[in-house]
Design an enzyme around this catalytic site. Structure first.
Site, PDB file in Angstrom:
ATOM      1  CB  SER A  88       5.787 -16.491 -41.659  1.00 47.22           C
ATOM      2  OG  SER A  88       6.073 -15.467 -42.585  1.00 47.22           O
ATOM      3  CB  THR A 200       8.276 -11.849 -38.129  1.00 50.57           C
ATOM      4  OG1 THR A 200       7.920 -12.785 -37.115  1.00 50.57           O
ATOM      5  CG2 THR A 200       7.842 -10.466 -37.688  1.00 50.57           C
ATOM      6  CB  VAL A 229       1.318 -12.138 -27.209  1.00 51.96           C
ATOM      7  CG1 VAL A 229       1.878 -10.853 -27.778  1.00 51.96           C
ATOM      8  CG2 VAL A 229      -0.206 -12.169 -27.369  1.00 51.96           C
ATOM      9  N   GLY A 230       3.986 -13.030 -29.145  1.00 51.00           N
ATOM     10  CA  GLY A 230       5.439 -12.940 -29.309  1.00 51.00           C
ATOM     11  C   GLY A 230       5.941 -11.523 -29.167  1.00 51.00           C
ATOM     12  CG  ASP A 231       9.534 -10.632 -31.308  1.00 54.07           C
ATOM     13  OD1 ASP A 231       8.722 -11.413 -31.834  1.00 54.07           O
ATOM     14  OD2 ASP A 231      10.606 -10.309 -31.855  1.00 54.07           O
ATOM     15  N   GLY A 252      12.398 -13.480 -35.863  1.00 54.19           N
ATOM     16  CA  GLY A 252      13.057 -14.613 -35.208  1.00 54.19           C
ATOM     17  C   GLY A 252      12.391 -14.941 -33.890  1.00 54.19           C
ATOM     18  N   GLY A 254      10.826 -14.752 -30.791  1.00 55.15           N
ATOM     19  CA  GLY A 254      10.314 -13.597 -30.062  1.00 55.15           C
ATOM     20  C   GLY A 254      10.614 -13.600 -28.578  1.00 55.15           C
TER      21      GLY A 254
HETATM   22  N1  GLY Z   1       9.184 -12.927 -33.958  1.00 49.49           N
HETATM   23  C1  GLY Z   1       7.931 -13.495 -34.126  1.00 49.49           C
HETATM   24  C2  GLY Z   1       7.481 -14.284 -32.973  1.00 49.49           C
HETATM   25  O1  GLY Z   1       8.279 -14.837 -32.239  1.00 49.49           O
HETATM   26  O2  GLY Z   1       6.287 -14.381 -32.789  1.00 49.49           O
END
Ligand code: GLY
Length: 349
Positions: A88, A200, A229-231, A252, A254
């Site tokens: 991950s 993450t 692109v996530g959070d 979690g 994002g």
């Molecule tokens: N929190 C990681 C993502 O959603 O990319």
């Protein structure tokens, strides 16, 4: 006069801001004079997602030796980035739908009030360090894609294939079994390959002087659309530090965090006097109210997972998840341990 600080000017400004906790070139090599202002009785504290138990231990040990808070946090999460078994984060992270690993990371350094981030970075095992270099060496906050990779290569980071045998096998299995109407023949499972689509690591630290930093790093959502692109690299979503208040970060789904700027919001709830745990729970309630109906079950509960982790400048810490059964890692000033997260919803009800 140019409106952008040269690196020399930035370092001068940083040392003024930090009053003895300067970002010096030494910081990059893992040591700085940051811990010269010591608060007696206080101990360093680190809080992270559950996969960060070794991260909080190492970060605390480094802060104890006087290493700067951001360096300590980044060294902590690097353990997972470099771990080929972790699917991950970093090396061995699960790829996008085309089989390409794209990494996201961000960080903030409380004393200098600086931030750095990289998104969709390919070929570099340690995006958290590249994000730290953006913070240290540029007047920008976020670099993405090809530019982020060129930036990293210019500092001597090695370009490598980030797929391991294990992550490639999981990806090939997913591609083969993706759907009945594609041209890939289904492959029956010979053995269980366990993985989560979201994974993450977030780590937030405070040293004995009350200085705070945070970092979040991830390979993002497995099988994501290339370029997603996530959070994690979004300042204020994946992590946030305010040296006057504390830090918070998230793991979690994002997309659900980005809409509420959850790490920033958690720090803001802290500013209004809530405990770290209550602040994290309040942020999760906001997430629920902003969730579209397709992602809610018949009782109005999110069908996904999301967690927030928070530490206060005085070392108080906590975490909360949408669903019960989640844990988080913390070094509480004495030892590293896993703790139960607070939660909004009970699993199985
Ligand atoms: N929190 C990681 C993502 O959603 O990319």
């Amino acid at each position: 006069m140019s409106d952008s600080l040269t690196r020399r000017e930035f370092l001068g400004a940083a040392s003024t801001l930090a009053a003895g906790a300067a970002l010096t070139p030494d910081m990059v090599s893992g040591r700085s004079a940051a811990a010269v202002h010591v608060r007696p009785q206080a101990r360093q504290v680190a809080v992270a997602s559950a996969n960060g138990i070794r991260a909080v231990q190492l970060a605390a040990e480094l802060m104890d030796q006087g290493v700067d808070t951001l360096d300590a946090a980044v060294e902590g999460v690097k353990i997972r980035e470099l771990d080929p078994e972790d699917t991950s984060v970093g090396y061995g992270g699960l790829p996008n739908e085309h089989g390409v690993v794209q990494l996201d990371a961000s960080c903030m350094h409380g004393p200098s009030r600086r931030a750095g981030a990289v998104g969709a970075l390919e070929g570099i095992k340690t995006p958290s360090v590249v994000a730290k270099y953006v913070l240290l060496y540029t007047d920008h906050i976020m670099l993405v894609g090809k530019g982020a990779k060129e930036f990293a290569l210019s500092y001597g980071f090695q370009e490598e294939d980030l797929l391991t045998d294990k992550s490639r096998e999981i990806w090939l299995r997913w591609r083969a079994n993706r759907g009945p109407d594609d041209d890939w023949l289904n492959v029956p499972a010979e053995k269980d390959l366990e993985f989560e689509r979201h994974g993450t690591i977030n780590c937030n630290v405070v040293n004995a002087a009350g200085d705070v930093s945070s970092v979040t790093t991830t390979s993002g959502l497995a099988w994501k659309i290339p370029g997603r692109v996530g959070d994690s690299p979004i300042i204020g979503a994946g992590q946030y530090t305010d040296n006057d208040i504390g830090a918070a970060g998230s793991t979690g789904r994002g997309e659900s965090n980005i809409k509420v700027c959850g790490a920033f919001l958690t720090v803001e709830f802290r500013r209004r006097g809530m405990s770290p745990t209550d602040a994290a729970l309040e942020t999760l309630r906001r997430v629920v109210t902003t969730t579209e109906s397709r992602l809610l079950d018949d009782q109005g509960r999110p069908k996904f997972g999301l967690s927030f982790y928070a530490v206060k400048k005085n070392g108080e810490f906590g975490a909360a998840s949408l669903w019960s059964g989640r844990r988080y890692a913390a070094f509480d000033g004495r030892e590293a341990a896993l703790h139960d997260s607070a939660h909004l919803f009970e699993r199985g009800r």
